[in-house]
Design a protein around this motif. Structure first.
Motif, PDB file in Angstrom:
ATOM      1  N   GLY A  10    -109.514 -27.998  61.114  1.00 34.84           N
ATOM      2  CA  GLY A  10    -108.105 -28.313  60.937  1.00 34.84           C
ATOM      3  C   GLY A  10    -107.457 -28.609  62.273  1.00 34.84           C
ATOM      4  N   ARG A  11    -106.290 -29.202  62.216  1.00 34.81           N
ATOM      5  CA  ARG A  11    -105.564 -29.536  63.433  1.00 34.81           C
ATOM      6  C   ARG A  11    -104.321 -28.655  63.564  1.00 34.81           C
ATOM      7  NH1 ARG A  11    -107.851 -34.162  65.350  1.00 34.81           N
ATOM      8  NH2 ARG A  11    -108.719 -35.655  63.861  1.00 34.81           N
ATOM      9  N   TYR A  12    -104.093 -28.159  64.751  1.00 37.97           N
ATOM     10  CA  TYR A  12    -102.889 -27.384  65.037  1.00 37.97           C
ATOM     11  C   TYR A  12    -101.648 -28.196  64.685  1.00 37.97           C
ATOM     12  CZ  TYR A  12     -99.403 -24.832  67.792  1.00 37.97           C
ATOM     13  OH  TYR A  12     -98.291 -24.154  68.192  1.00 37.97           O
ATOM     14  N   GLU A  13    -101.707 -29.501  64.922  1.00 40.52           N
ATOM     15  CA  GLU A  13    -100.571 -30.380  64.670  1.00 40.52           C
ATOM     16  C   GLU A  13    -100.292 -30.560  63.174  1.00 40.52           C
ATOM     17  OE1 GLU A  13    -102.520 -30.853  68.421  1.00 40.52           O
ATOM     18  OE2 GLU A  13    -103.325 -31.242  66.414  1.00 40.52           O
ATOM     19  N   ASN A  14    -101.237 -30.175  62.351  1.00 39.99           N
ATOM     20  CA  ASN A  14    -101.093 -30.280  60.895  1.00 39.99           C
ATOM     21  C   ASN A  14    -101.402 -28.922  60.266  1.00 39.99           C
ATOM     22  OD1 ASN A  14    -100.489 -31.994  58.669  1.00 39.99           O
ATOM     23  ND2 ASN A  14    -102.669 -32.080  58.152  1.00 39.99           N
ATOM     24  N   LEU A  15    -100.967 -27.878  60.954  1.00 44.84           N
ATOM     25  CA  LEU A  15    -101.403 -26.513  60.669  1.00 44.84           C
ATOM     26  C   LEU A  15    -101.144 -26.087  59.228  1.00 44.84           C
ATOM     27  CD1 LEU A  15    -102.496 -23.784  61.686  1.00 44.84           C
ATOM     28  CD2 LEU A  15    -100.182 -23.259  62.481  1.00 44.84           C
ATOM     29  N   SER A  16     -99.913 -26.178  58.772  1.00 47.84           N
ATOM     30  CA  SER A  16     -99.568 -25.666  57.443  1.00 47.84           C
ATOM     31  C   SER A  16    -100.338 -26.371  56.339  1.00 47.84           C
ATOM     32  CB  SER A  16     -98.064 -25.802  57.197  1.00 47.84           C
ATOM     33  OG  SER A  16     -97.332 -24.996  58.103  1.00 47.84           O
ATOM     34  N   GLN A  17    -100.377 -27.689  56.415  1.00 49.82           N
ATOM     35  CA  GLN A  17    -101.064 -28.459  55.369  1.00 49.82           C
ATOM     36  C   GLN A  17    -102.567 -28.195  55.375  1.00 49.82           C
ATOM     37  OE1 GLN A  17    -100.047 -32.631  55.279  1.00 49.82           O
ATOM     38  NE2 GLN A  17    -101.882 -33.176  54.111  1.00 49.82           N
ATOM     39  N   ASP A  18    -103.159 -28.175  56.550  1.00 47.92           N
ATOM     40  CA  ASP A  18    -104.598 -27.941  56.636  1.00 47.92           C
ATOM     41  C   ASP A  18    -104.955 -26.524  56.198  1.00 47.92           C
ATOM     42  OD1 ASP A  18    -105.038 -30.506  57.451  1.00 47.92           O
ATOM     43  OD2 ASP A  18    -105.458 -30.020  59.539  1.00 47.92           O
TER      44      ASP A  18
END
Length: 235
Positions: free
Chosen positions: A157-165
């Motif tokens: 996952g990406r920190y920049e897309n944390l919630s969704q991932d």
């Protein structure tokens, strides 16, 4: 590193990529790997924090996927769902810089505090083999890939897309966790303000392996995921 035998997953903690928040969210569903239970020393010794405990905690916190592959039963490592989060390398350096400045008990605190500015800190990181304490690695890929650079996890996952991932992960492993707690955050300006053209290029050169593997660019966007990266959710 956290492991769940009930939900059959393993989380690998890359430093400064929301790992503390994720650990807090998953703590009621995970256990310490047996390998670390067996070798755990006493936390305190003669009224002081036991340095051996600190070493043990470091191994548990930032255990590498390659080490887990050697330690865990082969069937378990293959079948359990393995995931982690990574962060834009330019942003990651700024986050680590502020983390080391904030933690006064950190063994690197005095050294990092002595640097006159971020540029000096970055120069030190680049020219130091193991700059970060508590088992944090110089490259994020070191936690997640084998010696040949092949990713050993099923999802990054990406920190920049944390919630969704994170919600995608929860859906896959069968957990209902409404939202992540926001822990261990630092107050600072946008990471891009810390860079000059020269230091921006230094990160591009010296952390190219992370940038290429995880598809990042300086401005915070990232390229489409390529087929050789194990970054797509397995069904």
């Amino acid at each position: 590193m956290l492991i769940s035998h009930t939900h059959k997953f393993i989380f690998f903690h890359v430093a400064k990529a929301a790992g503390i928040s994720i650990r807090e969210a998953l703590k009621d569903h995970t256990e310490e790997p047996e390998h670390f239970k067996i070798h755990r020393p006493a936390k305190h010794l003669n009224g002081q924090l036991n340095p051996l405990y600190t070493m043990w905690e470091t191994m548990l916190l930032h255990a590498k996927a390659s080490d887990a592959q050697k330690i865990l039963p082969a069937e378990q490592f293959q079948q359990f769902y393995k995931f982690a989060f990574v962060r834009n390398p330019w942003d990651w350096q700024v986050s680590m810089y502020h983390f080391l400045l904030k933690e006064t008990t950190n063994p690197r605190y005095e050294l990092v505090k002595s640097f006159p500015h971020f540029d000096a800190y970055l120069d030190w990181v680049i020219h130091t083999k193991n700059p970060f304490p508590k088992g944090a690695t110089k490259l994020q890929k070191t936690v997640l890939a084998d010696e040949h650079g092949k990713l050993l996890v099923d999802f990054v996952g990406r920190y920049e897309n944390l919630s969704q991932d994170f919600q995608s992960i929860c859906q896959h492993i069968g957990l209902d966790i409404p939202a992540l707690p926001h822990l261990n955050q630092s107050n600072r300006t946008d990471y891009r303000h810390y860079y000059t053209p020269k230091t921006r290029q230094l990160v591009a050169e010296h952390f190219a392996e992370d940038i290429e593997l995880f598809g990042y660019q300086f401005d915070g966007t990232y390229s489409p995921l390529s087929c050789h990266d194990a970054l797509l959710m397995h069904g």
